[in-house]
Design a protein around this motif. Structure first.
Motif, PDB file in Angstrom:
ATOM      1  N   THR A 106       0.833  -1.207   0.000  1.00 26.98           N
ATOM      2  CA  THR A 106       0.000   0.000   0.000  1.00 26.98           C
ATOM      3  C   THR A 106       0.866   1.255   0.000  1.00 26.98           C
ATOM      4  O   THR A 106       1.833   1.343   0.764  1.00 26.98           O
ATOM      5  CB  THR A 106      -0.936   0.012   1.229  1.00 26.98           C
ATOM      6  N   ILE A 107       0.492   2.213  -0.857  1.00 25.87           N
ATOM      7  CA  ILE A 107       1.231   3.472  -0.976  1.00 25.87           C
ATOM      8  C   ILE A 107       0.263   4.649  -0.878  1.00 25.87           C
ATOM      9  O   ILE A 107      -0.941   4.489  -1.058  1.00 25.87           O
ATOM     10  CB  ILE A 107       1.997   3.547  -2.317  1.00 25.87           C
ATOM     11  N   ASP A 108       0.802   5.828  -0.601  1.00 28.01           N
ATOM     12  CA  ASP A 108       0.028   7.067  -0.610  1.00 28.01           C
ATOM     13  C   ASP A 108       0.544   7.952  -1.735  1.00 28.01           C
ATOM     14  O   ASP A 108       1.754   7.993  -2.003  1.00 28.01           O
ATOM     15  CB  ASP A 108       0.176   7.824   0.713  1.00 28.01           C
ATOM     16  N   ILE A 109      -0.397   8.676  -2.380  1.00 24.15           N
ATOM     17  CA  ILE A 109      -0.034   9.587  -3.458  1.00 24.15           C
ATOM     18  C   ILE A 109      -0.537  10.990  -3.116  1.00 24.15           C
ATOM     19  O   ILE A 109      -1.403  11.147  -2.252  1.00 24.15           O
ATOM     20  CB  ILE A 109      -0.550   9.093  -4.825  1.00 24.15           C
ATOM     21  N   PRO A 110       0.001  12.021  -3.772  1.00 20.55           N
ATOM     22  CA  PRO A 110      -0.264  13.411  -3.381  1.00 20.55           C
ATOM     23  C   PRO A 110      -1.726  13.856  -3.403  1.00 20.55           C
ATOM     24  O   PRO A 110      -2.093  14.772  -2.675  1.00 20.55           O
ATOM     25  CB  PRO A 110       0.538  14.244  -4.386  1.00 20.55           C
ATOM     26  N   ASP A 111      -2.559  13.229  -4.215  1.00 19.94           N
ATOM     27  CA  ASP A 111      -3.956  13.679  -4.272  1.00 19.94           C
ATOM     28  C   ASP A 111      -4.777  13.159  -3.095  1.00 19.94           C
ATOM     29  O   ASP A 111      -5.987  13.319  -3.048  1.00 19.94           O
ATOM     30  CB  ASP A 111      -4.605  13.303  -5.604  1.00 19.94           C
ATOM     31  N   GLY A 112      -4.103  12.527  -2.119  1.00 22.86           N
ATOM     32  CA  GLY A 112      -4.775  12.056  -0.905  1.00 22.86           C
ATOM     33  C   GLY A 112      -5.232  10.613  -0.967  1.00 22.86           C
ATOM     34  O   GLY A 112      -5.709  10.073   0.018  1.00 22.86           O
ATOM     35  N   ARG A 113      -5.063   9.982  -2.110  1.00 18.11           N
ATOM     36  CA  ARG A 113      -5.497   8.590  -2.227  1.00 18.11           C
ATOM     37  C   ARG A 113      -4.477   7.639  -1.626  1.00 18.11           C
ATOM     38  O   ARG A 113      -3.268   7.849  -1.726  1.00 18.11           O
ATOM     39  CB  ARG A 113      -5.728   8.202  -3.689  1.00 18.11           C
ATOM     40  N   ARG A 114      -5.004   6.606  -1.012  1.00 20.10           N
ATOM     41  CA  ARG A 114      -4.201   5.468  -0.577  1.00 20.10           C
ATOM     42  C   ARG A 114      -4.423   4.394  -1.630  1.00 20.10           C
ATOM     43  O   ARG A 114      -5.556   4.092  -1.980  1.00 20.10           O
ATOM     44  CB  ARG A 114      -4.658   5.004   0.800  1.00 20.10           C
ATOM     45  N   VAL A 115      -3.340   3.811  -2.135  1.00 22.46           N
ATOM     46  CA  VAL A 115      -3.420   2.869  -3.254  1.00 22.46           C
ATOM     47  C   VAL A 115      -2.907   1.504  -2.815  1.00 22.46           C
ATOM     48  O   VAL A 115      -1.784   1.379  -2.324  1.00 22.46           O
ATOM     49  CB  VAL A 115      -2.596   3.372  -4.464  1.00 22.46           C
ATOM     50  N   ARG A 116      -3.752   0.503  -2.998  1.00 23.95           N
ATOM     51  CA  ARG A 116      -3.393  -0.892  -2.710  1.00 23.95           C
ATOM     52  C   ARG A 116      -2.964  -1.544  -4.020  1.00 23.95           C
ATOM     53  O   ARG A 116      -3.658  -1.442  -5.026  1.00 23.95           O
ATOM     54  CB  ARG A 116      -4.616  -1.604  -2.132  1.00 23.95           C
ATOM     55  N   LEU A 117      -1.806  -2.209  -3.998  1.00 20.24           N
ATOM     56  CA  LEU A 117      -1.331  -2.899  -5.193  1.00 20.24           C
ATOM     57  C   LEU A 117      -2.258  -4.069  -5.490  1.00 20.24           C
ATOM     58  O   LEU A 117      -2.533  -4.888  -4.618  1.00 20.24           O
ATOM     59  CB  LEU A 117       0.107  -3.386  -5.014  1.00 20.24           C
ATOM     60  N   SER A 118      -2.719  -4.145  -6.711  1.00 25.27           N
ATOM     61  CA  SER A 118      -3.696  -5.147  -7.120  1.00 25.27           C
ATOM     62  C   SER A 118      -3.144  -6.562  -7.064  1.00 25.27           C
ATOM     63  O   SER A 118      -2.010  -6.813  -7.467  1.00 25.27           O
ATOM     64  CB  SER A 118      -4.158  -4.846  -8.554  1.00 25.27           C
ATOM     65  N   SER A 119      -3.964  -7.469  -6.551  1.00 23.48           N
ATOM     66  CA  SER A 119      -3.749  -8.916  -6.650  1.00 23.48           C
ATOM     67  C   SER A 119      -2.594  -9.464  -5.829  1.00 23.48           C
ATOM     68  O   SER A 119      -2.148 -10.583  -6.068  1.00 23.48           O
ATOM     69  CB  SER A 119      -3.567  -9.329  -8.117  1.00 23.48           C
ATOM     70  N   ILE A 120      -2.082  -8.681  -4.866  1.00 24.46           N
ATOM     71  CA  ILE A 120      -1.025  -9.202  -4.002  1.00 24.46           C
ATOM     72  C   ILE A 120      -1.379  -8.930  -2.538  1.00 24.46           C
ATOM     73  O   ILE A 120      -2.183  -8.060  -2.229  1.00 24.46           O
ATOM     74  CB  ILE A 120       0.365  -8.601  -4.315  1.00 24.46           C
TER      75      ILE A 120
ATOM     76  N   LYS B 272     -10.032   0.338  -9.112  1.00 22.76           N
ATOM     77  CA  LYS B 272     -11.268   0.085  -8.364  1.00 22.76           C
ATOM     78  C   LYS B 272     -11.060   0.553  -6.945  1.00 22.76           C
ATOM     79  O   LYS B 272      -9.935   0.844  -6.527  1.00 22.76           O
ATOM     80  CB  LYS B 272     -11.595  -1.408  -8.364  1.00 22.76           C
ATOM     81  N   LEU B 273     -12.137   0.608  -6.159  1.00 20.99           N
ATOM     82  CA  LEU B 273     -12.044   0.909  -4.733  1.00 20.99           C
ATOM     83  C   LEU B 273     -12.307  -0.360  -3.946  1.00 20.99           C
ATOM     84  O   LEU B 273     -13.194  -1.142  -4.293  1.00 20.99           O
ATOM     85  CB  LEU B 273     -13.066   1.973  -4.324  1.00 20.99           C
ATOM     86  N   ASP B 274     -11.542  -0.566  -2.856  1.00 23.92           N
ATOM     87  CA  ASP B 274     -11.796  -1.722  -2.007  1.00 23.92           C
ATOM     88  C   ASP B 274     -12.712  -1.320  -0.847  1.00 23.92           C
ATOM     89  O   ASP B 274     -13.192  -0.183  -0.783  1.00 23.92           O
ATOM     90  CB  ASP B 274     -10.490  -2.361  -1.530  1.00 23.92           C
ATOM     91  N   ASN B 275     -12.946  -2.242   0.070  1.00 24.88           N
ATOM     92  CA  ASN B 275     -13.856  -2.003   1.199  1.00 24.88           C
ATOM     93  C   ASN B 275     -13.360  -0.923   2.154  1.00 24.88           C
ATOM     94  O   ASN B 275     -14.126  -0.427   2.971  1.00 24.88           O
ATOM     95  CB  ASN B 275     -14.082  -3.304   1.973  1.00 24.88           C
ATOM     96  N   PHE B 276     -12.079  -0.581   2.080  1.00 27.24           N
ATOM     97  CA  PHE B 276     -11.507   0.438   2.955  1.00 27.24           C
ATOM     98  C   PHE B 276     -11.371   1.784   2.254  1.00 27.24           C
ATOM     99  O   PHE B 276     -10.760   2.705   2.782  1.00 27.24           O
ATOM    100  CB  PHE B 276     -10.138  -0.027   3.474  1.00 27.24           C
ATOM    101  N   GLY B 277     -11.903   1.900   1.043  1.00 30.42           N
ATOM    102  CA  GLY B 277     -11.847   3.153   0.301  1.00 30.42           C
ATOM    103  C   GLY B 277     -10.526   3.381  -0.413  1.00 30.42           C
ATOM    104  O   GLY B 277     -10.273   4.471  -0.934  1.00 30.42           O
ATOM    105  N   ARG B 278      -9.664   2.372  -0.441  1.00 25.58           N
ATOM    106  CA  ARG B 278      -8.385   2.515  -1.131  1.00 25.58           C
ATOM    107  C   ARG B 278      -8.570   2.244  -2.621  1.00 25.58           C
ATOM    108  O   ARG B 278      -9.379   1.410  -3.008  1.00 25.58           O
ATOM    109  CB  ARG B 278      -7.354   1.518  -0.584  1.00 25.58           C
ATOM    110  N   THR B 279      -7.808   2.941  -3.431  1.00 24.47           N
ATOM    111  CA  THR B 279      -7.765   2.660  -4.855  1.00 24.47           C
ATOM    112  C   THR B 279      -6.952   1.384  -5.037  1.00 24.47           C
ATOM    113  O   THR B 279      -5.871   1.251  -4.463  1.00 24.47           O
ATOM    114  CB  THR B 279      -7.088   3.823  -5.606  1.00 24.47           C
ATOM    115  N   VAL B 280      -7.473   0.442  -5.792  1.00 26.16           N
ATOM    116  CA  VAL B 280      -6.759  -0.807  -6.080  1.00 26.16           C
ATOM    117  C   VAL B 280      -6.346  -0.760  -7.541  1.00 26.16           C
ATOM    118  O   VAL B 280      -7.183  -0.554  -8.417  1.00 26.16           O
ATOM    119  CB  VAL B 280      -7.653  -2.037  -5.811  1.00 26.16           C
TER     120      VAL B 280
END
Length: 182
Positions: free
Chosen positions: A41-55, A93-101
């Motif tokens: 999981t990473i954070d990007i400047p626009d405030g999104r938390r991003v989960r790496l897909s399929s891992i 996509k978004l996961d159940n925690f609101g993270r971008t996947v």
């Protein structure tokens, strides 16, 4: 006049149909990673938390339980991605925690696939495509055969189970003091 209306309708309808059969390429701006949360999981400047897909990488013990190789997975992702420009590959996509996947690439390197190949994460679904699933499963099998990191029994020894004959009991006080009873 009737021909113009008919021609306009035909153009509109064909554009609509082609749009449904040939999806538009999504605009994916280049972003910079500003924080590594853990090994997947990473954070990007626009405030999104991003989960790496399929891992799924082991937890690093910050806000969660500490799992074997969690800090190493986070450190590796930090080396690959922190302060690097990234792009999302395909749909997000978004996961159940609101993270971008998303499948995320930094310097044209697929971050999730790299962690799988190095044995620092395991493959989990869902997958953005059957081809991506096959790619990750092949990388995981190679890491498993090579006994890399998570696949090496010496990297993550099983937890020690206390003997049934053990007479030592204990508690931890609210101040963190360990109290043992014999």
């Amino acid at each position: 006049m009737g021909i113009k209306i008919l021609l306009t309708a035909a153009i509109f309808l064909s554009g609509f149909l082609l749009g449904n059969f040939f999806p538009k390429r999504l605009y994916t701006p280049t972003l910079t990673v500003i924080n590594i949360v853990d090994g997947d999981t990473i954070d990007i400047p626009d405030g999104r938390r991003v989960r790496l897909s399929s891992i799924n990488a082991p937890e690093n013990g910050v806000g969660t339980k500490l799992e074997c190789l969690g800090p190493q997975a986070k450190s590796r992702l930090q080396t690959l991605a922190l302060n690097q420009r990234i792009k999302f590959e395909g749909e997000t996509k978004l996961d159940n925690f609101g993270r971008t996947v998303a499948v995320v690439k930094a310097n044209s390197v697929d971050l999730g696939a790299t962690l799988i190949a190095e044995g620092l994460a395991k493959v989990v679904g869902p997958f953005p495509s059957p081809g991506y699933q096959e790619k990750l499963l092949q990388l995981e099998e190679t890491a498993h055969q090579g006994q890399l990191n998570l696949w090496n029994l010496n990297s993550c020894p099983p937890p020690v189970q206390p003997s049934k004959d053990c007479q030592i009991k204990g508690n931890i006080s609210s101040t963190g003091e360990k109290i043992y009873h014999l």
